[in-house]
Design a protein around this motif. Structure first.
Motif: not given
Length: 270
Positions: A108-123
């Protein structure tokens, strides 16, 4: 890098379009899109982005395929029941287009992991089923300056909009905070027509493709609503709110947090 002969054949109908052409198709192949939610909305989004040749597609969901999902989550088949949704989705995406790089996040996306997850993508594309996730995705994308597509459905109705942080209104400009618990019925309580996420999901996939191509007009500053019963679309103009708690003149949100009390609105990802 030039397109191979197989790629020219595979994407020939794209290449014929003056808004795409060979250069545009190369942009798609170099593009990186993250889909959060592998359910009702995520299913058509993933299938169409894979078919379009978006080179790297991330898909995040911690749920497993359930029999009740199959009425609308068209990327999952009966033999997939019990399988992690991200793995089931990846199999179908690779079957459509073997040259893709499909990155799975069985979480699940959480406040702890979402920033690192979206950093790799354009959209980023929001295909989630609850207000907590929707507000978290909005906040993470606004703070990181990541463009994203919002989508939501319930019963026969759906809505979608695209957010370009710093250039357009965000989700909180319309809805500053989650609604009170039990204010809106869930899909397990109120139901959802199976074809509805197909309509909204393909609109969201279109926005991602247009963004990568730099073509057309994105759905910014406009909330598009759809009624399947009335077969009507409605476009509602949206302005950036000076009082928005994250992108307004005096923002009160500067860090991510999980909205633990926000209710589930629809069985999109589950």
């Amino acid at each position: 890098m030039k397109l191979t002969e197989d790629q020219i054949t595979r994407y020939s109908r794209h290449i014929l379009l003056k808004e795409v052409g060979g250069k545009g198709q190369q942009k798609l192949l170099n593009g990186r899109v993250l889909i959060i939610g592998a359910g009702g909305l995520g299913a058509p989004i993933a299938l169409y982005l894979a078919a379009a040749g978006v080179g790297t597609i991330g898909i995040a969901d911690a749920d497993n395929v359930d029999l009740s999902n199959l009425q609308r989550q068209v990327i999952h088949f009966t033999p997939d029941i019990g399988k992690p949704k991200v793995l089931s989705a990846r199999e179908k995406m690779i079957a459509i287009n073997p040259e893709l790089n499909v990155v799975t996040y069985d979480t699940w996306v959480t406040a702890e992991n979402i920033a690192g997850m979206i950093a790799e993508y354009d959209f980023v594309i929001d295909g989630t089923d609850n207000f907590a996730a929707k507000f978290l995705i909005n906040d993470a994308c606004v703070l990181a300056g990541k463009p994203y597509s919002h989508g939501g459905i319930l019963q026969f109705d759906g809505q979608t909009m695209t957010v370009l942080p710093g250039q357009s209104p965000c989700y909180r400009c319309i809805f500053p905070e989650p609604p009170p618990k039990d204010a809106i019925p869930t899909c397990s309580q109120a139901g959802v027509i199976g074809v509805l996420p197909g309509v909204l999901g393909t609109l969201q996939a279109t926005e991602a493709i247009k963004y990568l191509l730099g073509a057309g007009d994105l759905l910014t500053g406009r909330l598009l609503t759809y009624s399947a019963l009335r077969m009507k679309f409605r476009e509602i103009p949206i302005k950036q709110s000076a009082k928005c708690p994250i992108c307004g003149e005096h923002p009160s949100i500067s860090e991510l947090k999980d909205e633990v009390d926000a209710l589930t609105v629809c069985d999109l990802g589950h």
